[in-house]
Motif scaffolding. Structure first.
Motif, short mmCIF file in Angstrom:
data_model
loop_
_atom_site.label_atom_id
_atom_site.label_comp_id
_atom_site.label_asym_id
_atom_site.label_seq_id
_atom_site.Cartn_x
_atom_site.Cartn_y
_atom_site.Cartn_z
N UNK A 175 4.70 12.41 -1.57
CA UNK A 175 3.65 11.39 -1.59
C UNK A 175 4.24 10.00 -1.79
N UNK A 176 5.26 9.90 -2.63
CA UNK A 176 5.89 8.60 -2.87
C UNK A 176 6.58 8.09 -1.60
N UNK A 177 7.25 8.97 -0.88
CA UNK A 177 7.87 8.55 0.37
C UNK A 177 6.82 8.08 1.37
N UNK A 178 5.70 8.78 1.42
CA UNK A 178 4.59 8.34 2.29
C UNK A 178 4.04 7.01 1.82
N UNK A 179 3.95 6.80 0.51
CA UNK A 179 3.47 5.53 -0.05
C UNK A 179 4.39 4.39 0.38
N UNK A 180 5.72 4.60 0.30
CA UNK A 180 6.66 3.57 0.74
C UNK A 180 6.49 3.28 2.23
N UNK A 181 6.33 4.32 3.03
CA UNK A 181 6.14 4.12 4.46
C UNK A 181 4.89 3.27 4.71
N UNK A 182 3.83 3.60 4.01
CA UNK A 182 2.57 2.86 4.16
C UNK A 182 2.73 1.41 3.71
N UNK A 183 3.41 1.21 2.55
CA UNK A 183 3.57 -0.14 2.01
C UNK A 183 4.48 -1.01 2.85
N UNK A 184 5.47 -0.41 3.50
CA UNK A 184 6.51 -1.22 4.15
C UNK A 184 6.50 -1.19 5.67
N UNK A 185 5.83 -0.21 6.28
CA UNK A 185 5.94 -0.14 7.73
C UNK A 185 4.60 -0.05 8.45
N UNK A 186 3.54 0.26 7.75
CA UNK A 186 2.27 0.39 8.46
C UNK A 186 1.36 -0.78 8.20
#
Length: 186
Positions: A175-186
């Protein structure tokens, strides 16, 4: 630790290079000497782990080829530092500060096979880990998410989870990796 990893890694052009081994061994010996002479300025702070984690990994990568006197000197330094760092330091704020220190506790405990220190690291992790990586996957740094330091918080937490074998944390890490993806790339 870059030298030690370069020596250790089979895909490195420096793999098993005597010159690189000598540089890495000298670094371990210098750190041990500074430790035993009480010359480490960061020993009573959480940021000691910023140096020590690389030193610890270097020792692990090189342990099989180090001379016995070098290993003994290094582990004597770890024993010396562990008592100061683990029991006399400031824990730091929630985020990379507390998690780097907790990782340091685990590394010292594992290197020294000190069950008391390992148990203390687990107790501290159980208190702070869920505050750093929330159930939702959000990664906190001090008072909330931070586009810069949250990555440090995540890295120290992830390394702890990996080294401690905390499989139950796998969904939270994802979930944290998905959170980073959401925060930084989407």
């Amino acid at each position: 630790h870059y030298y030690a990893f370069s020596w250790f890694s089979p895909i490195s052009r420096w793999h098993r290079s005597e010159r690189i081994l000598d540089i890495a061994r000298t670094g371990l010996e210098h750190w041990a000497e500074q430790s035993l002479n009480n010359e480490l300025p960061d020993i009573r702070n959480w940021d000691h782990t910023w140096t020590f984690d690389g030193i610890a990994y270097s020792y692990i990568w090189l342990e099989d080829v180090l001379q016995e006197d070098v290993k003994k000197h290094f582990l004597d330094a770890c024993r010396h530092n562990c008592r100061i760092f683990t029991f006399e330091r400031e824990i730091g704020t929630v985020g990379n500060q507390c998690m780097s220190g907790i990782l340091g506790d685990l590394l010292y405990g594992c290197l020294l096979d000190d069950q008391e220190v390992i148990a203390l690291s687990k107790e501290r992790f159980d208190e702070y880990g869920p505050k750093v990586i929330m159930e939702s996957g959000q990664v906190n740094e001090q008072y909330g998410p931070c586009p810069n330091y949250s990555s440090g918080s995540f890295t120290f937490t992830f390394m702890y989870v990996l080294l401690a074998g905390l499989e139950e944390w796998r969904p939270r890490i994802t979930k944290a990796l998905n959170w980073f993806r959401w925060m930084h790339t989407e």
